[in-house]
Motif scaffolding. Structure first.
Motif: not given
Length: 309
Positions: A13-14, A30-32, A143-146, A151-152
């Protein structure tokens, strides 16, 4: 003893930094949308990721049935960096001399599931004979998500809600059970230490079956717990707030949390429930069948917890 096959389950979860509330998976911050991000991540890791520093490799082999609401397939997980002789156990002759650059690759089942309308994803990963590459995958995913969403925070929680145990281990025999209280009476400690004992913090009572006997089955135990769902079992003036049962799964004994906070979450043993192929490895469909049942039980419990809160 046959090589063990296990399933580990997780909740993804985010949140915003320093916040606890879940961010919707399609939130405009979210970026996407997360389903799209996850799909792109899986697709981008279908070629071998060679981690030279730790002499391991991995890649996704997604099934064609994967969609934005779910991804499944296998992870080709390899280890290398040491030489060894491969011996025929029947003749004792060396069949092959493994080189340091030879990678031993296992194809391990994975599934990401994004239930409709939820703010989280649940995932299942196979382990074989204790081998798993979950940490490598999650490190890269986070790593890729952040990196794309500074900011998330992507949070990954190992889980096996206690309520799901009742479904997953229904009917399994129990060998022993341990009951723990965090408010033990001081009488016994005082007696043992001539009245000089400091305040006791915890007491555990363990009930053992005979050498070749069993206490009962998991379903009966769950049904005997207090109906108020308090997670406390009172006996002889003592309130026990944690219980862990030693459950017989196939030929092995596994600790399973019955109620209360516990550290016995982790691998769910499915060794006796899967089929093996000619190479002695569990088949994809048999692992998928068990993983789907486990995820369904875990998700149902997560829904129950959400409704109660």
């Amino acid at each position: 003893m046959t090589h063990s096959v296990g399933i580990r389950t997780y909740q993804l979860f985010i949140t915003k930094k320093r916040k606890a509330s879940f961010v919707a998976l399609d939130d405009e911050a979210l970026s996407k949308p997360f389903p799209e991000f996850l799909s792109e991540f899986v697709t981008s890791r279908t070629s071998t990721q060679n981690l030279i520093d730790i002499e391991k490799s991995w890649k996704f082999n997604p099934e064609s049935t994967s969609t934005l609401s779910g991804h499944e397939g296998t992870i080709a997980y390899g280890r290398y960096g040491f030489a060894a002789s491969l011996i025929d156990i029947a003749t004792g002759n060396e069949n092959y001399r493994r080189k340091r650059t030879d990678s031993e690759v296992l194809n391990l089942f994975y599934r990401f599931w994004l239930p409709e309308g939820e703010k989280f994803c649940v995932a299942a990963f196979e382990s074989f004979s204790g081998r798993s590459c979950i940490t490598l995958v999650f490190e890269e995913l986070r790593k890729r998500f952040e990196g794309e969403n500074p900011e998330l925070v992507l949070r990954i929680r190992k889980l096996m809600p206690t309520g799901a145990s009742a479904k997953i281990y229904a009917g399994k025999p129990i060998k022993n059970i341990a009951l723990t209280t965090r408010k033990p009476p001081n009488d016994l400690a005082d007696k043992l230490f001539k009245g000089k004992a400091h305040t006791t913090k915890r007491m555990t009572v363990k009930i053992f079956a005979g050498r070749n006997d069993l206490l009962g089955d998991f379903t009966d135990l769950i049904n005997s717990l207090p109906a108020d769902g308090s997670g406390v079992l009172s006996y002889d003036g003592v309130d026990f707030d944690k219980a862990v049962a030693d459950v017989k799964v196939g030929k092995e004994i596994k600790p399973v949390g019955v109620f209360g906070a516990h550290d016995e979450v982790g691998v769910i043993d499915i060794t006796e429930d899967v089929s093996k192929d000619a190479d002695g490895l569990p088949t994809f469909q048999s692992v998928k069948k068990e993983a789907d049942k486990i995820l369904a039980a875990v998700y149902e419990t997560l829904q129950d917890m959400t409704r109660e809160n």
